[in-house]
Design a protein around this motif. Structure first.
Motif, short mmCIF file in Angstrom:
data_model
loop_
_atom_site.label_atom_id
_atom_site.label_comp_id
_atom_site.label_asym_id
_atom_site.label_seq_id
_atom_site.Cartn_x
_atom_site.Cartn_y
_atom_site.Cartn_z
N GLY A 12 0.80 -1.21 0.00
CA GLY A 12 0.00 0.00 0.00
C GLY A 12 0.84 1.26 0.00
N SER A 13 2.07 1.19 0.51
CA SER A 13 2.93 2.37 0.53
C SER A 13 3.27 2.84 -0.88
CB SER A 13 4.21 2.08 1.31
OG SER A 13 4.98 1.09 0.66
N LEU A 18 3.29 7.14 -4.85
CA LEU A 18 2.87 7.63 -6.17
C LEU A 18 2.11 8.94 -6.06
CD1 LEU A 18 2.51 7.14 -9.24
CD2 LEU A 18 0.41 5.92 -8.68
N VAL A 19 1.14 8.99 -5.15
CA VAL A 19 0.32 10.19 -4.99
C VAL A 19 1.16 11.37 -4.52
CG1 VAL A 19 -1.58 11.22 -3.69
CG2 VAL A 19 -1.81 8.91 -4.61
N VAL A 133 -3.13 14.26 -0.89
CA VAL A 133 -2.14 13.50 -0.12
C VAL A 133 -2.68 13.12 1.25
CG1 VAL A 133 -0.19 14.53 -1.36
CG2 VAL A 133 -0.97 15.56 0.79
N SER A 134 -3.59 13.94 1.79
CA SER A 134 -4.19 13.59 3.07
C SER A 134 -5.01 12.31 2.97
CB SER A 134 -5.09 14.73 3.57
OG SER A 134 -4.33 15.87 3.89
N ASP A 135 -5.60 12.06 1.80
CA ASP A 135 -6.39 10.84 1.59
C ASP A 135 -5.54 9.58 1.77
OD1 ASP A 135 -8.82 11.98 1.18
OD2 ASP A 135 -8.81 11.77 -1.00
N PRO A 195 -3.87 8.63 -9.35
CA PRO A 195 -5.16 7.99 -9.06
C PRO A 195 -6.13 8.99 -8.44
CG PRO A 195 -3.58 7.42 -7.36
CD PRO A 195 -2.82 8.23 -8.40
N GLU A 196 -7.41 8.72 -8.57
CA GLU A 196 -8.42 9.57 -7.96
C GLU A 196 -8.51 9.24 -6.47
OE1 GLU A 196 -10.03 12.23 -7.18
OE2 GLU A 196 -10.87 12.35 -9.21
#
Length: 443
Positions: A12-13, A18-19, A133-135, A195-196
């Motif tokens: 997941g990291s 990426l984001v 990025v907070s997401d 990504p969204e």
């Protein structure tokens, strides 16, 4: 209130990396475009380009920040409705093309229009990138991730100083703005690979798309939240910021952001020119921009870690107090080495103090309302951003440049008071949330 879902596995990291990486590059270009005007301004004034005087130059500086006001106010609501990815791509394209308009300008009117349009894109990008990025920030690391993102803004400021230093004298100021068109090439990359937001996809009922994205990177899909208002109510997310006792928190954030952005953009616009007025050569004055933004990068990393441990509003209040002291000292003539140290330390505290306001709002907001909360906090602060460059120009035009530092220092004191008051309050919804939400709300 809860933070957005965080990566729960090693794979997941990859998604978070990426984001953050793509958003970092977007904010780098944002910083370049924002700081480039201040970096070329001493040359524009010295050569009398477009017949500029300090007061008119201050007006031009305010055009960009007025555009940022519009962009920031609109960004949160639009992003919460159409998606953060689409908005970020549009913002990058807009401020890049607007810089081309500035490079082609044959007068103040066209140049001012270019800076205003660039400001719309710049104002819309930053709060959207922060929300994005907070997401994907790991649990309990929201502030440090936002701080890391904001180092890009100051890296862009450093780049703007070098672009001006290398191009303005030998080639001309227009070349600096042509460089700011190059981020247009990054827009397709952003559209292809960014990504969204997972929480946005779930909130819009696009659960299959969210599951596919989550499966690709082995992260959890956020739980769906019950809608607070019907989809036809355009201002529902904004109204949420004033429900119950939350209106006091919202106003405190807005007032703190006003003073903080007055300080940030006043100094960003006028630092090279004020240093030129103190007798430094153009190259030396631009060196102060580099040192100031290096301090900003260090400050973001230090403030982010400190905020994750002690709370973003508390760190923001302390940082604003130290900023006010540093800005005031710049009005005192000191040896070059001491001045460089003061400029560096001022950069450390000034830029991260404002960012910790955003971190506070972002962490304390629900995922489905986060972009609106951050966007409106940034947007209301843009009134200060509009006022700061104008104020500096008026003071310089009346040969009261030293008072500019004092005025900016007072703005720092006011933000310290407002965010300090917010730090003393606990969000009223925190008691209703689960243990994880209460822990995050404390920040």
């Amino acid at each position: 209130m809860s933070s957005s879902p965080s990566p729960l596995s090693a794979r997941g990291s990859r998604l978070a990396l990426l984001v953050v990486g793509l958003c970092w590059l977007a904010v780098l270009f944002d910083g370049l475009d924002m700081f480039i005007y201040g970096s070329v301004l001493p040359h524009l004034l010295e050569t009398g380009t477009f017949g500029l005087t300090p007061d008119r130059a201050g007006d031009l500086g305010s055009y960009a920040t007025f555009g940022m006001l519009i962009g920031a106010l609109a960004a949160g609501t639009i992003a919460d409705r159409i998606g953060r990815k689409k908005l970020m791509v549009s913002c990058v394209a807009l401020f890049s093309l607007a810089s081309g308009l500035c490079a082609l300008a044959d007068g103040v009117a066209v140049f001012g229009l270019g800076r205003t349009l660039a400001g719309v894109g710049l104002g819309g990008l930053l709060p959207t990138a922060i929300s994005m990025v907070s997401d994907y920030a790991p649990r309990g690391r929201g502030a440090i991730v936002i701080g890391l993102l904001m180092t890009a803004h100051h890296a862009g400021g450093i780049l703007s100083a070098y672009v001006a230093k290398w191009l303005v004298e030998p080639v001309g100021w227009r070349a600096a703005f042509w460089v700011c068109v190059l981020p247009l090439l990054f827009a397709p990359v952003l559209a292809r690979f960014l990504p969204e937001s997972l929480s946005f996809l779930v909130a819009k009922g696009r659960t299959e798309e969210a599951r596919a994205l989550a499966a690709r990177y082995d992260v959890e899909v956020p739980a769906a939240r019950s809608a607070k208002a019907g989809p036809g109510e355009r201002w529902a997310n904004l109204v949420t910021l004033f429900r119950g006792r939350e209106w006091t928190q919202t106003l405190l954030y807005w007032l703190a952001s006003f003073g903080g952005l007055l300080l940030v953009y006043g100094v960003a616009t006028w630092l090279p020119t004020l240093m030129r007025a103190e007798g430094y050569e153009l190259g030396s004055a631009l060196s102060f921009v580099v040192v100031f933004n290096l301090g900003g990068i260090v400050g973001m990393l230090v403030a982010g870690r400190a905020a994750d441990r002690f709370g973003a509003p508390r760190i923001s209040a302390i940082w604003f107090a130290l900023t006010a002291a540093g800005v005031y000292l710049l009005s005192v003539h000191m040896p070059m080495t001491v001045t460089m140290i003061v400029v560096f330390l001022t950069g450390v505290f000034l830029n991260s103090a404002q960012t910790m306001i955003y971190a506070t709002v972002s962490i304390r907001s629900h995922p489905d309302n986060r972009a609106t909360a951050v966007g409106w906090t940034s947007g209301m602060g843009r009134f200060g951003a509009v006022f700061g460059p104008w104020l500096g120009g008026q003071l310089l035009a009346s040969n009261q440049g030293d008072w500019g530092f004092t005025a900016f220092a007072l703005a720092g004191v006011s933000s310290m008071v407002f965010i300090g008051a917010a730090a003393l309050r606990t969000p009223p919804t925190a008691a209703q949330d689960g243990p994880r939400e209460q822990q995050l709300a404390a920040h």
